[in-house]
Enzyme design. Structure first.
Site, PDB file in Angstrom:
ATOM      1  N   LYS A  22       0.841  -1.212   0.000  1.00  0.00           N
ATOM      2  CA  LYS A  22       0.000   0.000   0.000  1.00  0.00           C
ATOM      3  C   LYS A  22       0.873   1.258   0.000  1.00  0.00           C
ATOM      4  O   LYS A  22       0.643   2.177  -0.779  1.00  0.00           O
ATOM      5  CB  LYS A  22      -0.884  -0.016   1.250  1.00  0.00           C
ATOM      6  CG  LYS A  22      -1.434   1.327   1.666  1.00  0.00           C
ATOM      7  CD  LYS A  22      -2.282   1.179   2.901  1.00  0.00           C
ATOM      8  CE  LYS A  22      -2.384   2.289   3.885  1.00  0.00           C
ATOM      9  NZ  LYS A  22      -1.440   3.314   4.045  1.00  0.00           N
ATOM     10  N   ASN A  23       1.882   1.284   0.862  1.00  0.00           N
ATOM     11  CA  ASN A  23       2.671   2.507   0.972  1.00  0.00           C
ATOM     12  C   ASN A  23       3.661   2.685  -0.176  1.00  0.00           C
ATOM     13  O   ASN A  23       4.335   3.695  -0.266  1.00  0.00           O
ATOM     14  CB  ASN A  23       3.404   2.554   2.320  1.00  0.00           C
ATOM     15  CG  ASN A  23       2.437   2.795   3.466  1.00  0.00           C
ATOM     16  OD1 ASN A  23       1.257   3.057   3.238  1.00  0.00           O
ATOM     17  ND2 ASN A  23       2.929   2.704   4.691  1.00  0.00           N
ATOM     18  N   ARG A  94      -4.966  10.815   3.819  1.00  0.00           N
ATOM     19  CA  ARG A  94      -3.921  11.791   4.053  1.00  0.00           C
ATOM     20  C   ARG A  94      -2.874  11.801   2.938  1.00  0.00           C
ATOM     21  O   ARG A  94      -2.345  12.839   2.564  1.00  0.00           O
ATOM     22  CB  ARG A  94      -3.264  11.431   5.380  1.00  0.00           C
ATOM     23  CG  ARG A  94      -2.476  12.500   5.995  1.00  0.00           C
ATOM     24  CD  ARG A  94      -1.951  12.054   7.343  1.00  0.00           C
ATOM     25  NE  ARG A  94      -0.504  12.145   7.390  1.00  0.00           N
ATOM     26  CZ  ARG A  94       0.171  13.263   7.255  1.00  0.00           C
ATOM     27  NH1 ARG A  94      -0.464  14.403   7.077  1.00  0.00           N
ATOM     28  NH2 ARG A  94       1.474  13.279   7.306  1.00  0.00           N
ATOM     29  N   CYS A 118      -9.075  21.615   8.582  1.00  0.00           N
ATOM     30  CA  CYS A 118      -8.108  22.594   9.095  1.00  0.00           C
ATOM     31  C   CYS A 118      -7.867  22.479  10.593  1.00  0.00           C
ATOM     32  O   CYS A 118      -6.925  23.064  11.116  1.00  0.00           O
ATOM     33  CB  CYS A 118      -8.533  24.010   8.729  1.00  0.00           C
ATOM     34  SG  CYS A 118     -10.169  24.410   9.306  1.00  0.00           S
ATOM     35  N   ARG A 123       0.780  21.511  10.901  1.00  0.00           N
ATOM     36  CA  ARG A 123       1.863  20.603  11.265  1.00  0.00           C
ATOM     37  C   ARG A 123       2.021  19.374  10.378  1.00  0.00           C
ATOM     38  O   ARG A 123       3.138  19.059   9.970  1.00  0.00           O
ATOM     39  CB  ARG A 123       1.679  20.176  12.723  1.00  0.00           C
ATOM     40  CG  ARG A 123       2.970  20.164  13.499  1.00  0.00           C
ATOM     41  CD  ARG A 123       2.773  19.577  14.865  1.00  0.00           C
ATOM     42  NE  ARG A 123       2.499  18.157  14.787  1.00  0.00           N
ATOM     43  CZ  ARG A 123       3.404  17.240  14.551  1.00  0.00           C
ATOM     44  NH1 ARG A 123       4.651  17.593  14.351  1.00  0.00           N
ATOM     45  NH2 ARG A 123       3.080  15.975  14.499  1.00  0.00           N
ATOM     46  N   ASP A 309       3.664   1.202  12.063  1.00  0.00           N
ATOM     47  CA  ASP A 309       2.471   0.560  11.492  1.00  0.00           C
ATOM     48  C   ASP A 309       2.275  -0.877  11.982  1.00  0.00           C
ATOM     49  O   ASP A 309       1.276  -1.504  11.638  1.00  0.00           O
ATOM     50  CB  ASP A 309       2.536   0.581   9.954  1.00  0.00           C
ATOM     51  CG  ASP A 309       2.213   1.954   9.391  1.00  0.00           C
ATOM     52  OD1 ASP A 309       1.831   2.845  10.169  1.00  0.00           O
ATOM     53  OD2 ASP A 309       2.346   2.139   8.163  1.00  0.00           O
ATOM     54  N   ARG A 402      -8.851  -0.224   4.060  1.00  0.00           N
ATOM     55  CA  ARG A 402      -7.892   0.754   3.523  1.00  0.00           C
ATOM     56  C   ARG A 402      -6.542   0.102   3.255  1.00  0.00           C
ATOM     57  O   ARG A 402      -5.788   0.579   2.410  1.00  0.00           O
ATOM     58  CB  ARG A 402      -7.706   1.907   4.520  1.00  0.00           C
ATOM     59  CG  ARG A 402      -8.933   2.787   4.682  1.00  0.00           C
ATOM     60  CD  ARG A 402      -8.578   4.023   5.488  1.00  0.00           C
ATOM     61  NE  ARG A 402      -7.282   4.505   5.068  1.00  0.00           N
ATOM     62  CZ  ARG A 402      -6.376   5.035   5.883  1.00  0.00           C
ATOM     63  NH1 ARG A 402      -6.629   5.182   7.159  1.00  0.00           N
ATOM     64  NH2 ARG A 402      -5.217   5.441   5.421  1.00  0.00           N
TER      65      ARG A 402
HETATM   66  C1  UD1 Z   1       3.847   7.121   6.012  1.00  0.00           C
HETATM   67  C2  UD1 Z   1       2.984   5.894   5.809  1.00  0.00           C
HETATM   68  C3  UD1 Z   1       2.329   5.499   7.119  1.00  0.00           C
HETATM   69  C4  UD1 Z   1       3.377   5.324   8.199  1.00  0.00           C
HETATM   70  C5  UD1 Z   1       4.291   6.543   8.284  1.00  0.00           C
HETATM   71  C6  UD1 Z   1       5.461   6.363   9.247  1.00  0.00           C
HETATM   72  C7  UD1 Z   1       2.262   6.102   3.505  1.00  0.00           C
HETATM   73  C8  UD1 Z   1       1.144   6.294   2.553  1.00  0.00           C
HETATM   74  N1  UD1 Z   1       1.970   6.186   4.808  1.00  0.00           N
HETATM   75  O1  UD1 Z   1       2.981   8.165   6.432  1.00  0.00           O
HETATM   76  O2  UD1 Z   1       1.627   4.289   6.916  1.00  0.00           O
HETATM   77  O3  UD1 Z   1       2.730   5.165   9.450  1.00  0.00           O
HETATM   78  O4  UD1 Z   1       4.828   6.846   6.990  1.00  0.00           O
HETATM   79  O5  UD1 Z   1       6.195   5.234   8.904  1.00  0.00           O
HETATM   80  O6  UD1 Z   1       3.386   5.834   3.115  1.00  0.00           O
HETATM   81  N2  UD1 Z   1       5.195  15.147  10.131  1.00  0.00           N
HETATM   82  C9  UD1 Z   1       5.260  16.494  10.368  1.00  0.00           C
HETATM   83  N3  UD1 Z   1       5.284  17.346   9.297  1.00  0.00           N
HETATM   84  C10 UD1 Z   1       5.267  16.909   8.004  1.00  0.00           C
HETATM   85  C11 UD1 Z   1       5.203  15.526   7.781  1.00  0.00           C
HETATM   86  C12 UD1 Z   1       5.176  14.657   8.866  1.00  0.00           C
HETATM   87  O7  UD1 Z   1       5.281  16.934  11.517  1.00  0.00           O
HETATM   88  O8  UD1 Z   1       5.301  17.729   7.083  1.00  0.00           O
HETATM   89  C13 UD1 Z   1       5.160  14.208  11.286  1.00  0.00           C
HETATM   90  C14 UD1 Z   1       3.867  13.410  11.354  1.00  0.00           C
HETATM   91  O9  UD1 Z   1       2.846  14.119  12.005  1.00  0.00           O
HETATM   92  C15 UD1 Z   1       4.323  12.180  12.120  1.00  0.00           C
HETATM   93  C16 UD1 Z   1       5.767  11.988  11.643  1.00  0.00           C
HETATM   94  O10 UD1 Z   1       6.166  13.231  11.105  1.00  0.00           O
HETATM   95  O11 UD1 Z   1       4.335  12.438  13.505  1.00  0.00           O
HETATM   96  C17 UD1 Z   1       5.932  10.877  10.623  1.00  0.00           C
HETATM   97  O12 UD1 Z   1       5.152  11.158   9.493  1.00  0.00           O
HETATM   98  P1  UD1 Z   1       5.540  10.691   8.017  1.00  0.00           P
HETATM   99  O13 UD1 Z   1       6.821   9.909   8.049  1.00  0.00           O
HETATM  100  O14 UD1 Z   1       5.465  11.878   7.132  1.00  0.00           O
HETATM  101  O15 UD1 Z   1       4.372   9.703   7.697  1.00  0.00           O
HETATM  102  P2  UD1 Z   1       3.459   9.677   6.420  1.00  0.00           P
HETATM  103  O16 UD1 Z   1       4.280   9.906   5.192  1.00  0.00           O
HETATM  104  O17 UD1 Z   1       2.265  10.501   6.638  1.00  0.00           O
END
Ligand code: UD1
Length: 422
Positions: A22-23, A94, A118, A123, A309, A402
């Protein structure tokens, strides 16, 4: 409202095969916006996130066809009909934010709402937006709507330092950098296998990317025009979930089409608990679990650490392990919600901030629990129910769709007593 009714106590036996990740497919589907040519993606999982991403691509003007017999998806975005990602679909998933990088390259602008509305504030996507700004884009926000534009039409390569190795931000900036003028370097990027897989796909479209898996990724901007065929990597989270299902229920299961190299931190923990894991050929793992397992501590981290995950599913197993497990969640702030449901089943869990202390009990009891709009939480309730005494009714089970292809059917194939009512 759908639910799953599970009669606990059947050990799992037999074999299953893991689907494409999926990811990996979600960013790859987004990346197909970078080219006007056809992209064929093989081994697609049959999950609702893929369907939502397909709908968004169609709204953007793309053609998306699904050939179910081959698990193949074909995408072609000959031209863009709009630069706006539908607010409803954005809310459902997301990772629709991953389309913004490709939209900026293809059409010079992108519009979206904050994922989840919003109330969450800036963040969750701040690193994505800061990266685009550094590449010359302008970001305007108004009432939860975000408009990103590239004043001179083409982004420019830049040195981008991520304060945290965000998976999504790394992917989005990588895709934007493919169409930028000059060289982009991403420092402190995510190293998840899905980043490598996206880079492989982008290279097939003609991109020049190096350094994935290391501390700096370098991308030379180019015009991408090629189409391609791409076979997805196996879903390490789906594989890990089935391994923990065997840990929860006991039994012996052969898991095909899995990539153990992507699961090393996870497999080490599961072995420490007392589960036997043997590699029985290329891409084949044999999992055996008998009796009560040992408690083990877990700390979630970006890859190659233990994946967040698979944290909830681990908690499901820790609930009945011998001893006390301490689970520390460092990636997401609020990922222990499912503990309340485990407590209804008789689990002894205390959570404080990012730490959960799980005192193993002999057995959980079946009861009615609720999946709370959380994909991995929902799966972990199913796991807990497999090992529990009596019947568990998991309500609002839809979130499992999902990320899991036919979870109930797969578990039934392994001998579990699972019925789904839609
Ligand atoms: C991806 C995976 C998700 C997995 C996660 C962490 C996909 C589609 N989803 O999610 O299944 O749980 O990686 O391995 O690949 N953050 C910020 N600002 C940003 C972006 C992220 O603060 O601009 C924070 C998030 O709130 C979270 C952390 O960084 O606390 C990790 O997020 P991120 O690695 O970006 O996860 P996703 O890409 O959303």
């Amino acid at each position: 409202m759908s639910r799953m009714v599970i009669e606990g106590g059947n050990p799992l036996q037999g074999e299953i095969s893991i689907n494409g990740a999926k990811n990996a497919i979600l960013p790859i589907m987004a990346a197909s916006v970078l080219t006007g040519s056809e992209c064929h993606i093989y081994r697609s999982p049959d999950i609702s996130d893929v369907r939502v991403m397909g709908k968004i691509l169609q709204q953007l003007g793309g053609r998306v066809c699904q050939a179910s017999d081959e698990n193949r998806i074909t995408i072609q975005v000959e031209s863009l009909a709009t630069d706006r990602i539908d607010a409803d679909l954005m809310r459902q998933m997301r990772s629709s934010v991953l389309l913004t990088g490709p939209l900026l390259v293809r059409g010079g602008s992108a519009q979206m709402t904050y994922p989840g509305g919003c109330a969450i504030g800036p963040r969750p996507v701040d690193m994505h937006l800061a990266g685009f700004e550094q590449m010359g884009a302008r970001v305007d926000e108004q009432g939860g709507n975000i408009r990103i534009t590239v004043p001179d039409g083409r982004l420019r390569g830049s040195d981008i330092h991520l304060e945290y190795p965000s998976v999504g931000a790394t992917e989005n900036i990588m895709m934007a950098a493919c169409g930028a003028r000059g060289t982009t370097r991403i420092y402190n990027p995510a190293r998840e296998p899905e980043i490598d897989s996206l880079a492989d796909f982008l290279r097939k479209l003609g991109a020049n990317i190096s350094g994935t898996g290391s501390s700096v990724i370098t991308i030379e901007g180019a015009k991408l025009q090629g189409g391609t065929c791409y076979e997805l990597i196996p879903d390490r989270i789906e594989a890990g979930t089935y391994i923990l299902a065997v840990a929860a229920a006991g039994g012996q299961v052969r898991i095909n089409q899995v990539c153990p190299e992507h699961l090393q931190a996870f497999l080490a923990k599961v072995r420490q608990m007392g589960v036997r894991i043997n590699q029985a050929g290329e891409g084949v793992l044999e999992i055996t679990s008998e009796g009560r397992l040992r408690a083990v501590d877990v700390l979630t981290l970006p890859y190659p650490g233990y994946p967040t995950d698979l944290q909830n599913q681990f908690m499901a197993v820790a609930c009945t392990a011998c001893g006390t497990s301490v689970i520390t969640e460092t990636v997401f702030e609020n990922r222990f919600k499912v503990a309340d449901e485990f407590r209804r089943m008789g689990a002894r869990i205390r959570t404080e901030g990012r730490i959960a202390v799980v005192k193993g009990v002999k057995r959980l009891r079946g009861t009615t629990v609720r999946a709370n709009q959380d994909l991995r939480g929902a799966a972990s309730l199913v796991l807990a129910a497999l090992g529990a005494e009596g019947q568990t009714n998991v309500q609002d089970i839809e979130p499992v769709d999902r990320g899991y292809t036919n979870l109930a059917g797969q578990l039934r194939k392994l001998g579990a007593d699972v019925v789904r009512y839609d």
